[in-house]
Design a protein around this motif. Structure first.
Motif, PDB file in Angstrom:
ATOM      1  N   VAL A 121      -4.361   1.702  -3.196  1.00 50.69           N
ATOM      2  CA  VAL A 121      -3.973   1.880  -1.702  1.00 50.69           C
ATOM      3  C   VAL A 121      -5.065   1.481  -0.691  1.00 50.69           C
ATOM      4  O   VAL A 121      -4.928   0.506   0.177  1.00 50.69           O
ATOM      5  CB  VAL A 121      -3.448   3.270  -1.376  1.00 50.69           C
ATOM      6  CG1 VAL A 121      -3.193   3.554  -0.158  1.00 50.69           C
ATOM      7  CG2 VAL A 121      -2.521   3.759  -2.545  1.00 50.69           C
ATOM      8  N   SER A 149      -4.922  -1.652   1.825  1.00 52.61           N
ATOM      9  CA  SER A 149      -5.208  -1.471   3.275  1.00 52.61           C
ATOM     10  C   SER A 149      -6.095  -2.418   3.736  1.00 52.61           C
ATOM     11  O   SER A 149      -6.250  -2.876   4.876  1.00 52.61           O
ATOM     12  CB  SER A 149      -5.666  -0.009   3.441  1.00 52.61           C
ATOM     13  OG  SER A 149      -6.140   0.028   4.402  1.00 52.61           O
ATOM     14  N   ALA A 153       0.729  -1.249   0.121  1.00 44.64           N
ATOM     15  CA  ALA A 153       0.089  -0.154   0.001  1.00 44.64           C
ATOM     16  C   ALA A 153       0.940   1.244   0.064  1.00 44.64           C
ATOM     17  O   ALA A 153       0.423   2.180  -0.535  1.00 44.64           O
ATOM     18  CB  ALA A 153      -0.751   0.039   1.214  1.00 44.64           C
TER      19      ALA A 153
END
Lengths: 507, 643
Positions: free
Chosen positions: B314, B318, B305
């Motif tokens: 990202v 996550s 990420a």
């Protein structure tokens, strides 16, 4: 005489031929003959279907034996009788046959343009042969019906098929015939040994173990080709590719079930020792079919070939389920056959829809159909998902029951037999993506029309059936639960008593 | 009854949206599906609250028989216990908010979007079936149902090849894991003779000593079942080795990423492990596997990420990482904490995705953060809710994530043994990385100077109220859910809330050890979080040269991260290409050359001998008779010889 009060099985079996005779007697100009033949065939098949519903209503599911029995001496000096009857294993196959025939007639309505009368006649003869196969309780009569299906099917592929129809028809004929000859021989051997051809009697007859192995292999030769099992499956893709849509529907929907039906009706109950001894071979062939043909399906560029290969993989599960000899496995095999009869029939009809519009089933000739045919896209998605066994559709029930049955035999059998779960998603969705998704690049697709009312009428009952079988399968499993329970019980008994038989075999 | 309403109203909504779409248009579909979701959400919350305060008893609603075969019986039935009720409340509420948000988000679509609303309602139904299932096969029904809807929604923009590829990938990867899940189900039946949760759980203690032969060894059967089911969970929850589908799934519309690929579907694996807690508690090795995979995923995904430039990717990584936390908690036996984090994560992660959607909406579809920047004063509402979301994600005190993530790390630290300590170390490292990439996103997107094309900049606008109101509601949730549920969901009185729906054996409850963690150790997760924030501030605001310098200085590491540890490349080479090559080989060589070689030779022989211009019918009969006679002769001979 039976629960219906009249010889219902004979009526359902022979009525299509009466309709066929009517069709033959139609006279007039070509246009009128074609039109009348279509309607006559549709009405005949609908009446037969309506009649066969009596079986659905009147069948007593708690009785594992044969019902609606008709037994008339035919050639008493040879012990042959005209003996019909259905039990839980066969009754739904009769209904499957009678339900698919009107759908086939409807699906061929406009696309068959020449020799319509003969075409419809062939389908009605086929119906008689199929129903007869599932109803007959005399081995010789069974064999006659069983082999009899070859002739109309051969003609349907050979006359109304695609460009390579002659090759495919011959291949179909030779493969199935080669196996059937061995079946005939085995039947004659049984006759010689026991002196009777009555199936109900034979089911309680013990055959010597040494003979069982030979008989099993001879039965296998015939049923393996029909099912089809790896490695004698290669006739199927060719036959499907060349067959007209309705021919494929019948082939996949009913004729392939002859193999599995044969195993359940004859191999397992009649030859318990051989079945148990050779079960590992059957498992190996079943797993091979699942993995091998699923991979081959992944490489196909032709929609019909792809579905044909997927059929072989699905039938591999039937083989595995049948030879687990437990209730989950056997019921799973039954359910898988019935479900495949509906779903693969529907998938071939789906291919037929676009074939009627473009006269090809090559995947690359399509693409982006969803913009022009959203309803068709929905239907094809639905049946693709049923084919990969999504829970809630009929495909799942058979698959999970077979896996549960298989795991009781061996962990690896369940795991390897289940790989079809992964591969089927791969090949079905890959095909779906290339045919339906994307944007239209081929100009000739731009004026495609969505499903016509006639096509909707063809698909609607199959959608309902697929969901019904997936959500409330008990309506169907209750038919065969007692009969399957008896097969399992008899098998266990035979295994207990068969210890000394097995000893004989070892010697 | 309330549960049944919550489960079946989304199905009704899906049907209405689908049926109304063509004749009555998008608006009618939206209204129908949203109304049904509001009803479902109200019923779901009511059921959870009533159950929580003890006004209604846990129970089962039996609908009808599903599959029967011999001793095998499975019913359609809805289970209403605390675990189900909590999940139902969360799923229906988040789903309802996302339905509303989607009205605004999908407004710019060229094509009618009723299909979209029908799909997400149907998804909600499948998810609710999953969490209320009373037996594991019905759970599998929901499991596959959400998988299907995920496939359809990832590929919603069916004209985009990348979306189609991602959709198939998601389905196939999930199916690989599902195969093991199914075998696990079969093994459960084989061992327990039932698939109903209550019956299985009642019989677990008596099966603890049973063994199962596998790999030539005799393994405790509960361990085998536990590992098989967990492999299924790894697929759905995108854990290490099965994670590759999740980032690609971002090809779908952003509300889908929020609903399916953050808040609900991907957490199904965690739910499964928690649901099976009565069994998993007797399978310590399987639990260790869960903890190791969970801990590894939380760290591994967080590293990736940090190097992605697509804002949705990202957040997707996550999500992987946060799911790893949940598994780490379950793996050390803290199932209650695992579900607590699932709930808080559902709020802040769907907030982050919807916020990202709002950014993308403002940027005319741009997702690359390298072409954003300086947005903070142009879209202030989005900016502030994103802050809330990231504060919660990074576990900054007193936002939601703080309570659940701290509890996970405390539980891992408090549990004796190397596996738990591994989960703790990876978790703390991931906490640092989480805070770092969170503020990296915030700074790259909202601060600095704008790097967008001029015509995009002109169009930047705050989203309409139909989108910002759900955002604000989710932001409120992200801020307070952790604090308000902290003492109820977890802590010393966890059992009075969860009842029998979660089982933690007395000896293995990590909470007994957690109380002994004091002083600075207690604050380590928060401190590394703040350190991550400070590092991001240094890298992207104070000294913006550092990232580039690092990327060139440690070029191999940077590429390794940008390439996502090369998982996609390796899988593509082995599985995708391998499968296609094998497929062609089996077809062209196996079928065409070998198997058909023999019969075709025979066929050629016979057709040649009977001449080319034989009429069809006579040809067939001749063939038939000839072959039959030949066969009979040969076989009678064989039979008599060997008899």
């Amino acid at each position: 005489m039976n629960a219906a009060g009249f010889p219902i099985l004979s009526l359902v079996t022979w009525l299509p031929l009466v309709g066929g005779a009517i069709i033959l007697s139609i006279r007039g100009d070509a246009e009128a003959v074609a039109r009348n033949a279509r309607w006559a065939a549709l009405w005949t098949s609908l009446i037969v279907f309506g009649l066969s519903l009596v079986l659905w209503v009147k069948f007593n599911p708690s009785d594992p034996g044969f019902q609606f029995v008709e037994n008339v001496p035919w050639m008493p000096e040879y012990g042959l009788t005209y003996h019909l009857g259905v039990d839980g294993i066969s009754v739904l196959f009769v209904l499957l046959s009678t339900a698919l025939t009107p759908i086939c007639v409807l699906a061929s309505w406009e696309i068959i343009k020449y020799q319509v009368r003969e075409y419809m006649l062939a389908f009605l003869i086929l119906e008689t042969m199929m129903v007869g196969t599932f109803c007959s309780l005399d081995f010789i009569i069974f064999y006659m019906f069983f082999e009899g299906t070859l002739i109309p099917m051969y003609l349907i592929i050979g006359v109304w098929g695609g460009p390579r129809r002659i090759y495919s028809a011959f291949k179909f004929f030779l493969f199935t015939l080669a196996g059937s000859v061995l079946l005939l021989l085995a039947i004659l051997a049984v006759w010689y040994q026991t002196g009777t051809m009555d199936i109900a009697t034979l089911l309680h007859t013990k055959l010597p173990a040494s003979m069982q192995i030979w008989l099993f292999l001879a039965f296998l030769a015939s049923f393996a080709v029909k099912l089809p099992m790896w490695p004698v499956h290669t006739w199927l893709p060719d036959a499907h590719v060349e067959a007209p849509t309705a021919g494929s529907v019948m082939l996949a929907g009913v004729l392939l079930k002859f193999g599995g039906y044969g195993f359940l009706r004859f191999s397992v109950p009649l030859l318990p020792v051989a079945s148990a001894t050779l079960a590992p071979l059957m498992f190996a062939l079943g797993v091979m079919a699942v993995i091998y043909t699923s991979f081959v399906a992944l490489a196909q560029d032709d929609m019909k070939k792809l579905i044909a290969y997927s059929s072989v993989a699905h039938m591999g599960l039937v083989t595995i389920g049948t030879f687990t000899f437990n209730e989950q496995g056997l019921q799973g095999a039954m359910f898988q056959m019935l479900s495949h009869g509906v779903v693969s029939a529907a998938l071939f009809l789906c291919v037929g829809v676009v074939y009627d519009r473009l006269h090809t089933h090559e995947i690359d000739r399509f693409g982006g159909l969803i913009d022009r045919m959203p309803f068709y896209a929905l239907i094809l998605m639905f049946f693709s998902l049923a084919s990969v066994g999504l829970p809630g559709t009929s495909g799942f029930v058979g698959e999970i029951l077979v896996m549960i049955g298989a795991l009781q035999v061996n962990f690896w059998l369940a795991l390897l037999g289940g790989t079809g779960m992964i591969l089927s998603v791969g090949y079905m969705l890959y095909m779906y993506r290339r045919v339906i998704f994307g944007t239209i690049v081929h100009a000739e697709l731009k004026n495609f029309l969505d499903l016509s009312p006639r096509e909707v009428a063809v698909f609607a009952p199959l959608v309902v059936l697929t969901l019904w079988m997936g959500i409330y399968p008990s309506s169907f499993t209750s038919f065969w639960a007692a009969s399957i329970g008896q097969i399992v019980q008899n098998h266990q008994m035979a295994m207990l008593h068969g210890v000394h038989l097995a000893g004989m075999l070892a010697r | 009854m309330l549960t049944a309403i919550a489960v079946f109203f989304p199905l009704l909504g899906a049907a209405l949206a689908g049926l109304l779409g063509r004749p009555a248009g998008d608006r009618a579909s939206q209204v129908a599906s949203i109304l049904c979701m509001i009803v479902a959400s109200a019923a779901g919350i009511a059921a959870a609250v009533l159950l929580g305060i003890g006004a209604i008893e846990p129970g089962t609603i039996e609908i009808t028989n599903w599959i029967s075969a011999g001793t095998f019986h499975v019913s359609w039935a809805l289970r209403n216990d605390t675990l189900s009720a909590v999940m139902v409340a969360m799923v229906s509420t988040v789903s309802m908010l996302i339905h509303v948000y989607s009205v605004g988000y999908m407004a710019h679509e060229d094509r009618p979007c009723w299909r979209f609303f029908s799909y997400i309602s149907l998804f909600s139904f499948a998810m609710l079936m999953l969490v209320t299932a009373d037996n594991i096969l019905q759970l599998f029904f929901g499991w596959e149902g959400v998988g299907l809807m995920s496939y359809l929604l990832i590929g919603y923009w069916y004209y985009k090849p990348a979306a189609n590829a991602a959709a198939i990938k998601a389905f196939v990867v999930n199916r690989v894991a599902d195969l093991f899940f199914t075998v696990g189900i079969a093994l459960l039946f084989f061992q327990f003779g039932t698939l109903s949760f209550s019956d299985i759980f009642a019989a677990v203690p008596s099966h603890a000593a049973r063994h199962y032969e596998l790999f030539g060894a005799s393994l405790p059967v509960l361990e085998v079942i536990g590992v098989l089911l967990f492999i299924g969970a790894m697929g759905k929850s995108a854990q290490l080795f099965f994670h590759t589908w999740l980032p690609d799934a971002m090809e779908g519309p952003t509300p889908i990423s929020a609903l399916i690929h953050a808040a609900t579907m991907v957490t199904a694996g965690v739910f499964l492990v928690a649901r099976m807690s009565p069994l998993m508690e007797y399978a310590p090795i399987a639990l260790s596997v869960v903890a190791v995979i969970g801990g590894s995923t939380s760290f591994f995904a967080a590293t990736i990420a940090c190097a992605q430039d697509d804002i949705k990717k990202v957040i997707a990584y996550s999500t992987c990482s946060q799911l790893g936390y949940m598994f780490a908690a379950a793996g050390v036996g803290a199932f209650d904490i695992s579900i607590f984090h699932l709930i808080t994560h559902a709020f802040f992660k769907s907030l982050l995705f919807l916020g990202a959607g709002s950014v993308i909406h403002a940027m005319s579809g741009e997702q690359d953060m390298r072409r954003m920047g300086g947005l903070w004063n142009k879209i202030p509402i989005t900016y502030s809710v994103m802050w809330v979301g990231f504060l919660a994600l990074a576990g900054i005190p007193f936002f939601s994530g703080f309570y659940s993530k701290d509890a996970i790390l405390d539980a891992a630290l408090g549990t004796p043994g190397g596996v738990a300590f591994y989960a703790y170390i990876t978790g703390v490292a991931a906490a640092f990385l989480t805070a770092f990439y969170s503020w990296r996103v915030l700074f790259m997107t909202f601060h600095g100077t704008s790097r967008a094309e001029p015509h995009v900049q002109e169009h930047v606008h705050e989203s309409p109220a139909v989108m910002t109101v759900p955002l604000i509601l989710l932001a409120v949730g992200s801020a307070i859910v952790g604090y308000s549920l902290d003492g109820t969901f977890i802590g010393l009185h966890w059992q009075s809330f969860w009842g029998a729906s979660i089982v933690i054996l007395p000896g293995s409850n990590p909470f007994t050890h957690m109380e002994s963690i004091h002083g600075v150790v207690k604050w380590i997760p928060t401190l590394v979080g703040l350190a991550g924030l400070a590092t991001a501030l240094l890298f992207y605001i104070l000294v913006p040269r550092i990232p580039d310098w690092l990327a060139t200085r440690f070029r191999p590491v940077h590429i390794f991260l940008v390439k996502k540890w090369y998982f996609d490349e390796i899988y593509d080479a082995i599985f995708v290409r391998g499968a296609l090559a094998l497929a062609r080989l089996l077809w062209k060589v196996g079928d065409v050359a070998v198997i058909d070689g023999v019969p075709n030779g025979i066929a050629t022989l016979t057709t040649d001998s009977s001449g080319e211009v034989v009429k069809l019918q006579t040809g067939s009969v001749a063939q038939y008779a000839f072959a039959m006679v030949l066969g009979v002769v040969i076989l009678v001979a064989v039979f008599l010889l060997f008899r």
